[in-house]
Scaffold this active site. Structure first.
Site, mmCIF file in Angstrom:
data_model
loop_
_atom_site.group_PDB
_atom_site.id
_atom_site.type_symbol
_atom_site.label_atom_id
_atom_site.label_comp_id
_atom_site.label_asym_id
_atom_site.label_seq_id
_atom_site.Cartn_x
_atom_site.Cartn_y
_atom_site.Cartn_z
ATOM 1 C CG ASN A 91 -4.706 3.830 -0.336
ATOM 2 O OD1 ASN A 91 -5.217 2.777 -0.709
ATOM 3 N ND2 ASN A 91 -4.149 4.699 -1.173
ATOM 4 C CE LYS A 110 -0.680 3.627 -1.583
ATOM 5 N NZ LYS A 110 0.489 4.361 -2.035
ATOM 6 C CG HIS A 147 -3.961 7.491 -4.580
ATOM 7 N ND1 HIS A 147 -2.805 7.108 -5.212
ATOM 8 C CD2 HIS A 147 -3.679 7.541 -3.259
ATOM 9 C CE1 HIS A 147 -1.865 6.912 -4.299
ATOM 10 N NE2 HIS A 147 -2.368 7.165 -3.107
ATOM 11 C CD GLU A 172 -0.239 4.515 -5.596
ATOM 12 O OE1 GLU A 172 -1.182 3.786 -5.236
ATOM 13 O OE2 GLU A 172 0.707 4.815 -4.836
ATOM 14 C CD GLU A 211 -2.144 10.643 -0.560
ATOM 15 O OE1 GLU A 211 -1.753 9.966 0.398
ATOM 16 O OE2 GLU A 211 -2.672 10.151 -1.553
ATOM 17 N N GLY A 232 5.165 6.390 -0.887
ATOM 18 C CA GLY A 232 5.832 5.097 -1.001
ATOM 19 C C GLY A 232 7.343 5.193 -1.142
ATOM 20 C CB SER A 245 6.850 8.507 3.397
ATOM 21 O OG SER A 245 7.127 7.969 2.121
HETATM 22 P P1 PGA Z 1 2.535 5.829 1.598
HETATM 23 O O1 PGA Z 1 1.261 6.066 0.651
HETATM 24 O O2 PGA Z 1 2.098 6.115 3.000
HETATM 25 O O3 PGA Z 1 2.909 4.385 1.383
HETATM 26 O O4 PGA Z 1 3.582 6.774 1.141
HETATM 27 C C1 PGA Z 1 0.376 7.111 0.884
HETATM 28 C C2 PGA Z 1 -0.757 7.077 -0.096
HETATM 29 O O5 PGA Z 1 -0.514 6.747 -1.279
HETATM 30 O O6 PGA Z 1 -1.907 7.394 0.247
#
Ligand code: PGA
Length: 249
Positions: free
Chosen positions: A10, A12, A94, A96, A164, A170, A210
């Site tokens: 992803n 983003k 997601h 976010e 997640e 992140g 992460s």
């Molecule tokens: P990350 O994000 O690997 O940067 O923690 C995962 C995601 O949001 O799918």
């Protein structure tokens, strides 16, 4: 039938034509385990570029799409448009989208319904926030989010669940393999109880938060971890290592 391991990248809100060309080149040259399904998800405006340039055994996903096919919805993108570009997948729900853009469980359910109807495969994301975990509400939250999706799904063939935990996204603070396995197992149990034993057995549950080249192979050993949804590390060369994490075992 064993569940095929799946790894999603992803991207983003990251990338440019040049940086994505470099990233695609890395994937195209990389040696990728053919037993793993790989899906990359660039921002909408680069979907066509990536679909046309990336190797054909790597699928491409939108990071979102709307619950309507067309109309007066300025700024939205339809599942039908993704299909039109040859895009096979979409990430929905997601954290976010939920947190920053205030998407509700119900809206996400509607989007999942529409995307499936349009013929896309869906990565449906669920996960608890830190305060919810600390209040012992992890499964309550995850089951509520799952129920909002399940309400709209009659055929689970094209659905993958991405667990997640928000506190791991992140942050560099990855869930331990035990923490991931515990929730993945609970999700599978929920599917068995609320949907069917067959769907519970067949549906893949990815872990996200992460994931990197250092922790992927340990997480991949867990029985109910069927893949990863990778954010930050999917923009780096180590993404290839993560895609191959299962093979190394
Ligand atoms: P990350 O994000 O690997 O940067 O923690 C995962 C995601 O949001 O799918």
């Amino acid at each position: 039938m064993p569940r095929k391991f799946i790894v999603g990248g992803n991207f983003k809100l990251n990338g440019s034509q040049d940086s994505l060309a470099t990233l695609v080149e890395g994937l195209n040259k990389g040696s990728l385990d053919s037993n793993v399904e790989i899906v990359v998800s660039p921002p909408f405006v680069y979907l066509d570029q990536v679909r046309k340039s990336v190797r054909k055994d790597v699928a491409v996903a939108g990071q979102n799409c709307y619950s309507k096919a067309s109309g007066a919805y300025t700024g939205e993108v339809a599942a039908e448009m993704l299909k039109d570009l040859g895009i096979e997948w979409v990430i929905l729900g997601h954290s976010e989208r939920r947190e920053i853009f205030k998407e509700t469980d119900d809206e996400i359910g509607q989007k999942v319904a529409h995307a499936l109807k349009a013929g896309l495969k869906v990565m449906a994301c669920v996960g608890e926030k830190l305060e919810e975990r600390e209040a012992d509400k992890t499964t309550e939250v995850v089951f509520r989010q799952l129920a909002a999706v399940a309400k709209h799904v009659s055929d689970w063939t094209n659905v993958v669940i991405a667990y997640e935990p928000v506190w791991a996204i992140g942050t560099g603070k990855v869930a331990t393999p035990q923490q991931a396995q515990e929730v993945h197992k609970a999700i599978r149990g929920w599917l068995k109880e609320k949907v069917s034993a067959q769907v519970a057995e067949a549906t893949r549950i990815m872990y996200g938060g992460s994931v990197n080249a250092g922790n992927a192979s340990t997480l991949a050993k867990e029985e109910d971890v069927d893949g990863f949804l990778v954010g930050g590390a999917s923009l780096k060369p180590e993404f290839v290592t993560i895609c191959n994490a299962k093979a190394k075992m």
